[in-house]
Design a protein around this motif. Sequence first.
Motif, mmCIF file in Angstrom:
data_model
loop_
_atom_site.group_PDB
_atom_site.id
_atom_site.type_symbol
_atom_site.label_atom_id
_atom_site.label_comp_id
_atom_site.label_asym_id
_atom_site.label_seq_id
_atom_site.Cartn_x
_atom_site.Cartn_y
_atom_site.Cartn_z
ATOM 1 N N TRP A 16 0.830 -1.210 0.000
ATOM 2 C CA TRP A 16 0.000 0.000 0.000
ATOM 3 C C TRP A 16 0.864 1.260 0.000
ATOM 4 O O TRP A 16 0.556 2.247 0.667
ATOM 5 C CB TRP A 16 -1.016 -0.005 1.149
ATOM 6 C CG TRP A 16 -1.992 -1.119 0.977
ATOM 7 C CD1 TRP A 16 -2.044 -2.290 1.674
ATOM 8 C CD2 TRP A 16 -3.009 -1.215 -0.028
ATOM 9 N NE1 TRP A 16 -3.026 -3.108 1.182
ATOM 10 C CE2 TRP A 16 -3.637 -2.464 0.121
ATOM 11 C CE3 TRP A 16 -3.444 -0.366 -1.054
ATOM 12 C CZ2 TRP A 16 -4.678 -2.892 -0.699
ATOM 13 C CZ3 TRP A 16 -4.482 -0.782 -1.875
ATOM 14 C CH2 TRP A 16 -5.081 -2.030 -1.690
ATOM 15 N N SER A 17 1.950 1.183 -0.789
ATOM 16 C CA SER A 17 2.753 2.380 -1.050
ATOM 17 C C SER A 17 2.043 3.143 -2.175
ATOM 18 O O SER A 17 2.320 2.948 -3.362
ATOM 19 C CB SER A 17 4.176 1.999 -1.455
ATOM 20 O OG SER A 17 4.845 1.397 -0.365
ATOM 21 N N SER A 18 1.103 3.991 -1.763
ATOM 22 C CA SER A 18 0.257 4.689 -2.739
ATOM 23 C C SER A 18 1.091 5.638 -3.593
ATOM 24 O O SER A 18 1.890 6.410 -3.075
ATOM 25 C CB SER A 18 -0.839 5.469 -2.017
ATOM 26 O OG SER A 18 -1.670 4.594 -1.301
ATOM 27 N N GLY A 19 0.891 5.542 -4.905
ATOM 28 C CA GLY A 19 1.605 6.382 -5.855
ATOM 29 C C GLY A 19 2.837 5.736 -6.447
ATOM 30 O O GLY A 19 3.398 6.243 -7.414
ATOM 31 N N ALA A 20 3.269 4.609 -5.891
ATOM 32 C CA ALA A 20 4.511 3.989 -6.366
ATOM 33 C C ALA A 20 4.385 3.424 -7.780
ATOM 34 O O ALA A 20 5.392 3.230 -8.466
ATOM 35 C CB ALA A 20 4.960 2.887 -5.412
ATOM 36 N N MET A 21 3.149 3.162 -8.223
ATOM 37 C CA MET A 21 2.965 2.633 -9.580
ATOM 38 C C MET A 21 3.122 3.712 -10.644
ATOM 39 O O MET A 21 3.426 3.407 -11.800
ATOM 40 C CB MET A 21 1.576 1.995 -9.702
ATOM 41 C CG MET A 21 1.325 0.810 -8.794
ATOM 42 S SD MET A 21 2.468 -0.563 -9.040
ATOM 43 C CE MET A 21 2.213 -0.943 -10.772
ATOM 44 N N ASP A 22 2.918 4.953 -10.264
ATOM 45 C CA ASP A 22 2.991 6.083 -11.199
ATOM 46 C C ASP A 22 4.405 6.183 -11.781
ATOM 47 O O ASP A 22 5.390 6.171 -11.038
ATOM 48 C CB ASP A 22 2.640 7.374 -10.436
ATOM 49 C CG ASP A 22 2.365 8.550 -11.360
ATOM 50 O OD1 ASP A 22 3.109 8.725 -12.348
ATOM 51 O OD2 ASP A 22 1.422 9.310 -11.075
ATOM 52 N N LYS A 23 4.504 6.295 -13.095
ATOM 53 C CA LYS A 23 5.815 6.337 -13.738
ATOM 54 C C LYS A 23 6.590 7.593 -13.379
ATOM 55 O O LYS A 23 7.805 7.664 -13.573
ATOM 56 C CB LYS A 23 5.661 6.219 -15.250
ATOM 57 C CG LYS A 23 5.132 4.857 -15.682
ATOM 58 C CD LYS A 23 5.079 4.709 -17.180
ATOM 59 C CE LYS A 23 6.445 4.426 -17.756
ATOM 60 N NZ LYS A 23 6.379 4.080 -19.192
ATOM 61 N N ARG A 24 5.894 8.589 -12.831
ATOM 62 C CA ARG A 24 6.577 9.815 -12.403
ATOM 63 C C ARG A 24 7.069 9.722 -10.959
ATOM 64 O O ARG A 24 7.702 10.652 -10.452
ATOM 65 C CB ARG A 24 5.632 11.008 -12.537
ATOM 66 C CG ARG A 24 5.170 11.296 -13.967
ATOM 67 C CD ARG A 24 3.930 12.166 -13.953
ATOM 68 N NE ARG A 24 2.812 11.475 -13.315
ATOM 69 C CZ ARG A 24 1.727 12.082 -12.855
ATOM 70 N NH1 ARG A 24 1.617 13.400 -12.957
ATOM 71 N NH2 ARG A 24 0.758 11.388 -12.291
ATOM 72 N N CYS A 25 6.779 8.609 -10.275
ATOM 73 C CA CYS A 25 7.185 8.450 -8.880
ATOM 74 C C CYS A 25 8.677 8.136 -8.821
ATOM 75 O O CYS A 25 9.121 7.107 -9.318
ATOM 76 C CB CYS A 25 6.382 7.343 -8.207
ATOM 77 S SG CYS A 25 6.689 7.216 -6.432
ATOM 78 N N LYS A 26 9.439 9.018 -8.212
ATOM 79 C CA LYS A 26 10.901 8.883 -8.177
ATOM 80 C C LYS A 26 11.463 8.661 -6.780
ATOM 81 O O LYS A 26 12.635 8.329 -6.640
ATOM 82 C CB LYS A 26 11.554 10.148 -8.779
ATOM 83 C CG LYS A 26 11.099 10.489 -10.182
ATOM 84 C CD LYS A 26 11.403 9.372 -11.164
ATOM 85 C CE LYS A 26 10.936 9.731 -12.577
ATOM 86 N NZ LYS A 26 11.120 8.591 -13.516
ATOM 87 N N LEU A 27 10.636 8.876 -5.745
ATOM 88 C CA LEU A 27 11.153 8.844 -4.381
ATOM 89 C C LEU A 27 10.204 8.110 -3.445
ATOM 90 O O LEU A 27 8.987 8.293 -3.518
ATOM 91 C CB LEU A 27 11.335 10.282 -3.871
ATOM 92 C CG LEU A 27 11.679 10.455 -2.383
ATOM 93 C CD1 LEU A 27 13.093 9.964 -2.103
ATOM 94 C CD2 LEU A 27 11.519 11.903 -1.955
ATOM 95 N N ALA A 28 10.780 7.301 -2.562
ATOM 96 C CA ALA A 28 10.027 6.703 -1.460
ATOM 97 C C ALA A 28 10.627 7.197 -0.150
ATOM 98 O O ALA A 28 11.854 7.228 0.005
ATOM 99 C CB ALA A 28 10.086 5.181 -1.519
ATOM 100 N N ILE A 29 9.761 7.610 0.763
ATOM 101 C CA ILE A 29 10.201 7.854 2.133
ATOM 102 C C ILE A 29 9.851 6.586 2.907
ATOM 103 O O ILE A 29 8.680 6.227 3.025
ATOM 104 C CB ILE A 29 9.519 9.090 2.744
ATOM 105 C CG1 ILE A 29 9.900 10.349 1.956
ATOM 106 C CG2 ILE A 29 9.924 9.243 4.212
ATOM 107 C CD1 ILE A 29 9.302 11.634 2.509
ATOM 108 N N VAL A 30 10.864 5.885 3.373
ATOM 109 C CA VAL A 30 10.693 4.558 3.966
ATOM 110 C C VAL A 30 10.905 4.632 5.474
ATOM 111 O O VAL A 30 11.878 5.228 5.950
ATOM 112 C CB VAL A 30 11.675 3.549 3.344
ATOM 113 C CG1 VAL A 30 11.539 2.175 4.006
ATOM 114 C CG2 VAL A 30 11.441 3.438 1.841
#
Length: 403
Positions: free
Chosen positions: A167-181
């Motif tokens: 449920w990392s919302s937005g991670a599928m978007d090809k413009r998603c470049k960063l995760a705060i983990v």
Amino acid sequence: MFEYTERTKQLQEKLLRFMDDYIYPNEKVFKEQHAALDDPWDNPPILEELKTKAKEQGLWNLFLPDSEYGAGLSNFEYAPLCEIMGRSSIAPEVFNCAAPDTGNMEILARYGTEEQKERWLKPLLAGEIRSCFGMTEPEVASSDATNIQTSIRREGDEYVINGRKWWSSGAMDKRCKLAIVMGKTDPNAELHKQQSQILVPLDTPGVTIERHLKVFGYDHAPHGHAEVTYDNVRVPVTNVLLGEGRGFEIAQGRLGPGRIHHCMRLIGVAERALEAACERVSERVAFGKPLAAQGAVRQDLARSRIEIEQARLLTLKAAYMMDTVGNKVARREIAMIKVVAPNMACNVIDRAIQVHGALGVCQDSFLAAAYAKARTLRLADGPDEVHRETIAKLELKPYRRDK
């Protein structure tokens, strides 16, 4: 009685005009363009066109209270604007006010180093990239953040990250470049000092998007929700936010304003659902008279209006308290709105679906998708049960005999 500031009133008028002129007429265009894309995680062109118009009209980054980066509005000033945006599923991103980017930008603005702000906050503020937040895990009850098992281990000048998030919302978007983990840097520390948050570029070796998760069958593309594994992912020590052991503290700071945003957007979509219900019952005839003349229907419309007004007033009170006495003092009100608003929206949308009949549950109406989204928000940012426990604990505190 709450009174909005003149600036809020002016922005309300601009937003309402923008919604009428550009958002509602292009909801269908967005769907058609998205359906025509080869990759569902690509961005329909209409979205960038609308974002350009929003920037030109000064309707951009309204959520950020920091005047250096955003509009400098308080929670109370922003709340009614967020409600307007919540009326359409595409609107929040058009104004660069969509979750989880809003929360991530708040984290970076508040806790990020100058280097972190330069690399990540600026392109997020410009709407050039998107981001996700990696907190929830499939193997543990993540509503209790102390359960999180993802490991963040320091080795020299790097941190090594291992774990599985979903449920990392937005991670599928090809413009998603960063995760705060969020993960554990010290399992032996004090319970709420074990966790840290760290910046992970999604193109780092070892980061794998395992699968896409649907919500009641809806893919929420091009945004999407992902299950992500972190397998010996190495990032520089400079990517940690605020320092080791500060992750829980950051999460609490992020979730307060985020809950206000979620609740006001829910009130906005509930208002739209009630409007749709009123229009429907005014034009449909059954058993010899308009649906609007049916007693049961009229009772449901009244219930919906009452519940919306109650939720709005409570949410505005929470926003006002956050601005005046701080999130900690307002934590009871924040917990209450997070229970009240999603339940209210589910009820109001469900009644609207009922009077729409078959139309209410198919793709020709916004209602079914709106219900699915509202229902998930009884879980996101903490389930109802956790918030009710917080409320009960605070309610009973004055009666404790062991104090």
